[in-house]
Design an enzyme around this catalytic site. Sequence first.
Site, PDB file in Angstrom:
ATOM      1  N   ASP A  58      22.354   8.887 -22.760  1.00 19.32           N
ATOM      2  CA  ASP A  58      21.840   7.771 -23.573  1.00 19.32           C
ATOM      3  C   ASP A  58      22.093   6.401 -22.940  1.00 19.32           C
ATOM      4  O   ASP A  58      21.985   5.387 -23.611  1.00 19.32           O
ATOM      5  CB  ASP A  58      22.437   7.832 -24.989  1.00 19.32           C
ATOM      6  CG  ASP A  58      23.949   7.657 -24.983  1.00 19.32           C
ATOM      7  OD1 ASP A  58      24.531   7.557 -23.878  1.00 19.32           O
ATOM      8  OD2 ASP A  58      24.543   7.628 -26.074  1.00 19.32           O
ATOM      9  N   ASP A 279      13.662  -2.280   3.763  1.00 14.57           N
ATOM     10  CA  ASP A 279      12.442  -2.565   2.986  1.00 14.57           C
ATOM     11  C   ASP A 279      12.903  -2.902   1.576  1.00 14.57           C
ATOM     12  O   ASP A 279      13.423  -2.026   0.872  1.00 14.57           O
ATOM     13  CB  ASP A 279      11.537  -1.327   3.011  1.00 14.57           C
ATOM     14  CG  ASP A 279      10.201  -1.552   2.302  1.00 14.57           C
ATOM     15  OD1 ASP A 279      10.038  -2.579   1.611  1.00 14.57           O
ATOM     16  OD2 ASP A 279       9.317  -0.677   2.445  1.00 14.57           O
ATOM     17  N   HIS A 373      -1.189  -3.091   0.471  1.00 12.11           N
ATOM     18  CA  HIS A 373      -1.381  -2.877  -0.969  1.00 12.11           C
ATOM     19  C   HIS A 373      -1.335  -4.232  -1.643  1.00 12.11           C
ATOM     20  O   HIS A 373      -0.758  -5.182  -1.131  1.00 12.11           O
ATOM     21  CB  HIS A 373      -0.344  -1.896  -1.546  1.00 12.11           C
ATOM     22  CG  HIS A 373       1.092  -2.308  -1.375  1.00 12.11           C
ATOM     23  ND1 HIS A 373       1.712  -3.233  -2.181  1.00 12.11           N
ATOM     24  CD2 HIS A 373       2.039  -1.910  -0.484  1.00 12.11           C
ATOM     25  CE1 HIS A 373       2.981  -3.369  -1.795  1.00 12.11           C
ATOM     26  NE2 HIS A 373       3.200  -2.596  -0.762  1.00 12.11           N
ATOM     27  N   GLU A 403       1.761  -4.043   6.359  1.00 13.78           N
ATOM     28  CA  GLU A 403       2.961  -3.312   6.720  1.00 13.78           C
ATOM     29  C   GLU A 403       2.697  -2.126   7.641  1.00 13.78           C
ATOM     30  O   GLU A 403       2.884  -0.979   7.264  1.00 13.78           O
ATOM     31  CB  GLU A 403       3.702  -2.849   5.472  1.00 13.78           C
ATOM     32  CG  GLU A 403       2.855  -2.150   4.413  1.00 13.78           C
ATOM     33  CD  GLU A 403       3.690  -1.795   3.183  1.00 13.78           C
ATOM     34  OE1 GLU A 403       4.710  -1.120   3.343  1.00 13.78           O
ATOM     35  OE2 GLU A 403       3.321  -2.236   2.073  1.00 13.78           O
ATOM     36  N   TYR A 407       6.411   5.871  13.367  1.00  8.51           N
ATOM     37  CA  TYR A 407       7.565   6.720  13.068  1.00  8.51           C
ATOM     38  C   TYR A 407       7.510   7.958  13.955  1.00  8.51           C
ATOM     39  O   TYR A 407       6.470   8.602  14.057  1.00  8.51           O
ATOM     40  CB  TYR A 407       7.545   7.138  11.591  1.00  8.51           C
ATOM     41  CG  TYR A 407       7.251   5.970  10.661  1.00  8.51           C
ATOM     42  CD1 TYR A 407       8.274   5.152  10.185  1.00  8.51           C
ATOM     43  CD2 TYR A 407       5.932   5.672  10.294  1.00  8.51           C
ATOM     44  CE1 TYR A 407       7.988   4.070   9.357  1.00  8.51           C
ATOM     45  CE2 TYR A 407       5.650   4.592   9.462  1.00  8.51           C
ATOM     46  CZ  TYR A 407       6.676   3.796   9.000  1.00  8.51           C
ATOM     47  OH  TYR A 407       6.386   2.730   8.184  1.00  8.51           O
ATOM     48  N   ARG A 430       8.948  -0.369  10.921  1.00  8.36           N
ATOM     49  CA  ARG A 430       7.929  -0.938  10.029  1.00  8.36           C
ATOM     50  C   ARG A 430       8.227  -2.425   9.919  1.00  8.36           C
ATOM     51  O   ARG A 430       9.398  -2.825   9.886  1.00  8.36           O
ATOM     52  CB  ARG A 430       7.953  -0.268   8.654  1.00  8.36           C
ATOM     53  CG  ARG A 430       6.966  -0.878   7.653  1.00  8.36           C
ATOM     54  CD  ARG A 430       6.681   0.028   6.435  1.00  8.36           C
ATOM     55  NE  ARG A 430       7.811   0.190   5.548  1.00  8.36           N
ATOM     56  CZ  ARG A 430       8.542   1.295   5.439  1.00  8.36           C
ATOM     57  NH1 ARG A 430       8.255   2.342   6.189  1.00  8.36           N
ATOM     58  NH2 ARG A 430       9.565   1.364   4.609  1.00  8.36           N
ATOM     59  N   GLU A 432       6.833  -5.693   7.546  1.00  6.41           N
ATOM     60  CA  GLU A 432       6.007  -5.952   6.359  1.00  6.41           C
ATOM     61  C   GLU A 432       6.106  -7.407   5.919  1.00  6.41           C
ATOM     62  O   GLU A 432       7.204  -7.939   5.727  1.00  6.41           O
ATOM     63  CB  GLU A 432       6.465  -5.048   5.205  1.00  6.41           C
ATOM     64  CG  GLU A 432       5.728  -5.299   3.895  1.00  6.41           C
ATOM     65  CD  GLU A 432       6.121  -4.313   2.794  1.00  6.41           C
ATOM     66  OE1 GLU A 432       7.264  -3.816   2.813  1.00  6.41           O
ATOM     67  OE2 GLU A 432       5.272  -4.063   1.916  1.00  6.41           O
TER      68      GLU A 432
END
Length: 462
Positions: A58, A279, A373, A403, A407, A430, A432
């Site tokens: 909770d 990132d 994006h 970005e 890899y 990367r 970005e």
Amino acid sequence: MRAGGTEVNGEEGSGGEGGAFQGFPAEAFRQRRARVFEALGDGAMVLPAASVLHRAGDSELRYRPDSELFYLTGFVEPDALLLLRGFADEARSVLFVRPRDAKAELWTGSRLGPDPVPSIFGVEEGRSIEQLWDSLPGLLTGADRVFYRLGVHPRIESLVVAALRTARLRGARRGTGPRGVEDPGEILDELRLRKDPWELEALREATAITVSGFRNVLPRIEPGLGEWELEAELEAAFRREGAAAPSFATIVGSGANACVLHYTDNGRRMRDGELVLIDAGAERRMYAGDVTRTLPVSGVFSPEQADVYRVVERARREAVAAIAPGVPVADVHQRAVRSLIEGLLGLGVLSGDPEELIEKGAQAPYFPHRTCHWLGLNTHDVGDYVREGESRILEPGMVLTVEPGLYFPSSLFDDPLGGSAEAFAGIGVRIEDDVLVSEHGREVLTKDLPTGVEEIEKLVGR
Ligand code: GLY
Ligand code: MN
Ligand code: MN
């Protein structure tokens, strides 16, 4: 006037958690509702607040208001619902909120209650959320369609479904009542894609805090440092400068972890000679920053790391330069892909005709994601990238990330494709940035955080 425990319209609580309006003027929300009404016609829109989320039993997570409800109201308490009734002559906008409750407020803080809602939020009516169950179906009578997101709030959904059922039964005689459900995103996504000046102000703050956080903590990088320590330092820097939270789970990936695209364990110590990929983004006044930098743990890139880094950096630079009004967003990705393929040819990882390689997507094993994006209230913000089969054309006021990455995870080398990339095994890079489409080109909102090899080495500073 107080709402949600924080001054309405005030700067109190620069962390931004809980303040109604989050520093935006009421006028911003009024203008957006007016635009929704234009698109709504005789329809109705039902926007519930985000649910309170729990972790481990909770334990409540800190509440993060729903982006759509916030965009149209500035209201930040849970258990709320905005109803817009385009077809109606009165009660065209109703905000349902939690009733005042001294006992409950002792546990979770003060509530505004319905009475002051119209004067503060500029909606026509404020009602208790407890009235929702009896009144929503009736309030939807007369709408020709309902904009409501299915599959998220089962209890509220049952009310919308009840309204549709009633309308179908009654409508045959009286010709009234909603006959169909559409997603609110059909209207809201298009509006949110083009940021208004108030949103741009918040995005500038979010990206400035993000950049400043990076600048502050990058000199801490050294062999032996825990990824988690960098995460903690970075998020502390964001909070100190007024971020409400990280805008998404911070990624600090050292060594081979840099090749895991959504790595969030951040549980390893970085070592001499490795790269570390960070990132992260600050969420400020509900808007997200989203930045990646990849740095040498020792402060100096190895020749192989520098080779890969320069390829990615060139792709970033060229993709950013491609951004301008009138350009299809797919072209920005294609510019990065072309650049990466040329770079992979130069590194000897790929061989063959560049056009053929681009055609068949030969970068995919090394660059498995997209370049851009949208960025806004959500890190991966709303808005179609493709409309009617065609790539979205960029317009001033749109904000997107750029970005590119490369890899070379060890898993790649089980694949015959990876054979010529052995020298780069374990390297992940990367870079970005966040970019605003301006009247005549672009503005890199994160430009104060360098990307060049020498500047990056200087930032680590050894
Ligand atoms: N960290 C999420 C992204 O860059 O898209
Ligand atoms: Mn990112
Ligand atoms: Mn991103």
